[in-house]
Design a protein around this motif. Structure first.
Motif, short mmCIF file in Angstrom:
data_model
loop_
_atom_site.label_atom_id
_atom_site.label_comp_id
_atom_site.label_asym_id
_atom_site.label_seq_id
_atom_site.Cartn_x
_atom_site.Cartn_y
_atom_site.Cartn_z
N ASP A 1 3.69 -36.90 -7.20
CA ASP A 1 3.32 -35.67 -6.51
C ASP A 1 3.90 -34.43 -7.16
OD1 ASP A 1 1.84 -36.98 -4.61
OD2 ASP A 1 3.40 -36.95 -3.07
N ILE A 2 3.21 -33.33 -6.89
CA ILE A 2 3.66 -32.01 -7.31
C ILE A 2 3.82 -31.14 -6.08
CG2 ILE A 2 2.99 -29.92 -8.57
CD1 ILE A 2 1.51 -31.70 -10.53
N VAL A 3 4.93 -30.43 -5.99
CA VAL A 3 5.14 -29.43 -4.95
C VAL A 3 4.76 -28.07 -5.53
CG1 VAL A 3 6.77 -28.35 -3.37
CG2 VAL A 3 7.00 -30.78 -3.94
N ILE A 4 3.85 -27.40 -4.85
CA ILE A 4 3.31 -26.13 -5.34
C ILE A 4 3.68 -25.00 -4.39
CG2 ILE A 4 1.20 -24.86 -5.92
CD1 ILE A 4 -0.11 -27.64 -6.45
N ASP A 5 4.29 -23.96 -4.93
CA ASP A 5 4.45 -22.72 -4.17
C ASP A 5 3.12 -21.99 -4.20
OD1 ASP A 5 7.14 -22.92 -3.45
OD2 ASP A 5 7.82 -22.12 -5.37
N VAL A 6 2.49 -21.87 -3.03
CA VAL A 6 1.17 -21.23 -2.96
C VAL A 6 1.34 -19.72 -3.11
CG1 VAL A 6 -0.89 -20.87 -1.56
CG2 VAL A 6 0.32 -23.06 -1.46
N HIS A 7 0.60 -19.15 -4.06
CA HIS A 7 0.60 -17.70 -4.25
C HIS A 7 -0.63 -17.05 -3.62
CE1 HIS A 7 3.87 -16.97 -7.47
NE2 HIS A 7 4.09 -18.13 -6.88
N TYR A 8 -1.79 -17.71 -3.79
CA TYR A 8 -3.04 -17.15 -3.27
C TYR A 8 -3.92 -18.25 -2.71
CZ TYR A 8 -1.66 -13.05 -5.96
OH TYR A 8 -0.97 -11.97 -6.46
N ALA B 1 6.59 -25.88 -8.14
CA ALA B 1 7.97 -25.71 -7.72
C ALA B 1 8.84 -26.89 -8.15
CB ALA B 1 8.04 -25.54 -6.20
N SER B 2 8.27 -28.10 -8.08
CA SER B 2 8.98 -29.30 -8.53
C SER B 2 7.98 -30.42 -8.75
CB SER B 2 10.03 -29.73 -7.50
OG SER B 2 9.41 -30.08 -6.27
N VAL B 3 8.39 -31.43 -9.49
CA VAL B 3 7.50 -32.55 -9.80
C VAL B 3 8.21 -33.86 -9.51
CG1 VAL B 3 6.27 -31.25 -11.57
CG2 VAL B 3 8.21 -32.67 -12.23
N GLY B 4 7.41 -34.89 -9.17
CA GLY B 4 7.96 -36.23 -8.94
C GLY B 4 8.40 -36.88 -10.23
N SER B 5 9.13 -37.97 -10.09
CA SER B 5 9.76 -38.62 -11.25
C SER B 5 8.76 -39.19 -12.24
CB SER B 5 10.69 -39.74 -10.76
OG SER B 5 9.95 -40.72 -10.04
N LYS B 6 7.50 -39.45 -11.81
CA LYS B 6 6.51 -40.04 -12.71
C LYS B 6 5.39 -39.06 -13.07
CE LYS B 6 7.40 -44.77 -11.17
NZ LYS B 6 6.83 -46.01 -10.61
N ILE C 1 2.36 -26.62 -0.72
CA ILE C 1 1.51 -27.79 -0.55
C ILE C 1 1.98 -28.87 -1.51
CG2 ILE C 1 -0.24 -27.03 -2.23
CD1 ILE C 1 -2.36 -28.20 -0.27
N VAL C 2 1.83 -30.14 -1.11
CA VAL C 2 2.23 -31.29 -1.92
C VAL C 2 0.97 -32.08 -2.26
CG1 VAL C 2 3.66 -33.37 -2.01
CG2 VAL C 2 4.43 -31.38 -0.68
N VAL C 3 0.72 -32.27 -3.57
CA VAL C 3 -0.52 -32.90 -4.02
C VAL C 3 -0.24 -33.83 -5.20
CG1 VAL C 3 -2.88 -32.49 -4.85
CG2 VAL C 3 -1.80 -30.82 -3.33
N ASN C 4 -0.90 -34.97 -5.22
CA ASN C 4 -0.82 -35.88 -6.36
C ASN C 4 -1.30 -35.17 -7.62
OD1 ASN C 4 -2.10 -38.02 -8.26
ND2 ASN C 4 -0.82 -39.24 -6.89
N GLN C 5 -0.63 -35.40 -8.74
CA GLN C 5 -0.94 -34.67 -9.98
C GLN C 5 -2.39 -34.86 -10.43
OE1 GLN C 5 1.04 -35.90 -13.57
NE2 GLN C 5 0.77 -38.10 -13.17
N ASP C 6 -3.02 -35.97 -10.06
CA ASP C 6 -4.39 -36.22 -10.49
C ASP C 6 -5.40 -35.29 -9.83
OD1 ASP C 6 -3.48 -38.25 -12.13
OD2 ASP C 6 -3.92 -39.85 -10.71
N PHE C 7 -5.00 -34.61 -8.78
CA PHE C 7 -5.90 -33.69 -8.09
C PHE C 7 -5.43 -32.24 -8.17
CE2 PHE C 7 -7.41 -37.69 -6.73
CZ PHE C 7 -8.73 -37.50 -6.35
N VAL C 8 -4.61 -31.98 -9.18
CA VAL C 8 -4.13 -30.62 -9.44
C VAL C 8 -4.80 -30.11 -10.71
CG1 VAL C 8 -2.10 -29.21 -9.98
CG2 VAL C 8 -1.94 -31.05 -8.28
N LEU C 9 -5.23 -28.85 -10.68
CA LEU C 9 -5.90 -28.23 -11.83
C LEU C 9 -4.95 -27.29 -12.56
CD1 LEU C 9 -8.84 -29.23 -11.85
CD2 LEU C 9 -8.19 -28.76 -9.50
N ARG C 10 -5.16 -27.19 -13.86
CA ARG C 10 -4.38 -26.24 -14.65
C ARG C 10 -5.14 -24.92 -14.74
NH1 ARG C 10 -0.14 -27.00 -17.65
NH2 ARG C 10 -0.43 -29.28 -17.61
#
Length: 357
Positions: free
Chosen positions: A29-36, A70-75, A138-147
């Motif tokens: 998972d990735i923890v994201i600080d939402v800006h917009y 904001a932070s990333v999981g160990s994998k 928001i907390v989201v699995n990296q496979d569903f996060v866009l760059r």
């Protein structure tokens, strides 16, 4: 993880401050600080429970999310702290069905895609409600996060994650390129992205709008023509003209009138969902071998492709930025088509100096 947000507590209620918890980040998972977070018309449909009575409350809307890691999981391998990222309409899918294996997670048949809000997600065997981007994290699995490409500002990138991909996907699917005559019905949050993308793809672009009020804007965005559909004589003169028509309007129209504008083998694609079903005359399809189709957002890979395309062609959404406490007024204005062309909530500054709850 304590979260500050805005929610509708029950159907058809105003959004108000709401404190809730998100699940603890897992290894991927990735923890994201939402800006917009953009405001989509579907947010309004769902808090008003207009799509079949399936809305879940309390509901934190929002699926056009951009921010920073904001932070990333160990994998986690694809992202690092500080990256500019986005989350669209989905946060997971079964990952096993034919659709998912083809990169079409939006059409997942293994229980359907897990929507960013108004849905349920299973975390370590426990079902929890999904809540959207009208919130500070928001907390989201990296496979569903866009760059998010570096040359696209986070505020103007937010609507690309729904409005952008919703138009990009059918334009690519039905090959809207050089030599193709494309019409976009409606110049709103969806439609204005369709004009920009179709123009960049090289198609001839016509906007079909009820009036000429937005004509100057449409032409600046890349439209070759702007037609007032209230002028029936002009509309009738276009019968048999277009190869592709994309209907972005979420209210009920006389679709038969627009089907007659299609050329031989022409296609009309619906991307807006009106509250009531439409009646279609079979003759309007049989004549000229026309097709009526639908399209829903895009898969994760195609959404990243869209972001890269927009980066290369310097395409962003036209936005009006607001604070979260203006959201209820913004909803009223969306219903009046009184926005040019997408509201985007400044989440970071809305919650920067206060905590909700």
């Amino acid at each position: 993880m304590k979260i500050s947000g805005y929610a509708a507590i029950a159907p058809k209620t105003l959004l108000s401050p709401y404190s809730f918890e998100r699940h603890e980040p897992q290894d991927h998972d990735i923890v994201i600080d939402v800006h917009y977070c953009g405001i989509c018309h579907s947010d309004i449909h769902q808090i008003n429970d207009e799509w079949g009575g399936n809305s879940k409350f309390p509901m934190v809307p929002g699926h056009e999310i951009t921010g920073k890691v904001a932070s990333v999981g160990s994998k986690v391998t694809r992202f690092k702290k500080g990256d500019n990222v986005g989350v669209g309409c989905m946060v997971d899918s079964c990952r096993k069905c034919d659709s998912c294996n083809k990169g079409l997670e939006q059409y997942c048949t293994g229980g359907g895609p897990i929507l960013t809000y108004n849905d349920e997600q299973t975390i370590q065997g426990v079902k929890i409600p999904t809540q959207g981007g009208y919130s500070n994290r928001i907390v989201v699995n990296q496979d569903f996060v866009l760059r998010i490409p570096s040359n696209i500002p986070l505020d103007k990138a937010a609507p690309l994650l729904c409005a952008g991909i919703t138009l990009y996907s059918p334009l690519i699917r039905w090959n809207a390129t050089h030599g193709k005559r494309v019409a976009i019905i409606g110049l709103g949050g969806l439609g204005h992205m369709g004009v920009k993308i179709a123009h960049a793809l090289g198609a001839e672009v016509t906007v079909l709008s009820h009036t000429l009020k937005k004509q100057n804007d449409g032409m600046k965005m890349g439209a070759d023509r702007f037609i007032a559909t209230s002028d029936l004589s002009v509309l009738n003169s276009l019968e048999g003209y277009f190869d592709l028509i994309i209907n972005t309007v979420s209210s009920n129209l006389d679709l038969n009138r627009y089907l007659r504008l299609l050329a031989l083998d022409g296609v009309m694609v619906l991307v807006g969902i009106p509250e009531n079903d439409d009646r279609i005359g079979a003759a309007n399809l049989i004549n000229s071998r026309r097709s009526l189709a639908g399209s829903a957002i895009g898969g994760i890979a195609e959404t990243q492709e869209m972001l890269n395309f927009c980066s290369k062609n310097e395409i962003t959404s036209d936005i009006e930025t607001i604070k979260i406490d203006y959201v209820n007024e913004a909803y009223k204005r969306v219903l009046k088509s009184d926005v040019k062309y997408r509201f985007v909530i400044d989440i970071f500054n809305s919650f920067k100096h206060k905590q909700v709850g």
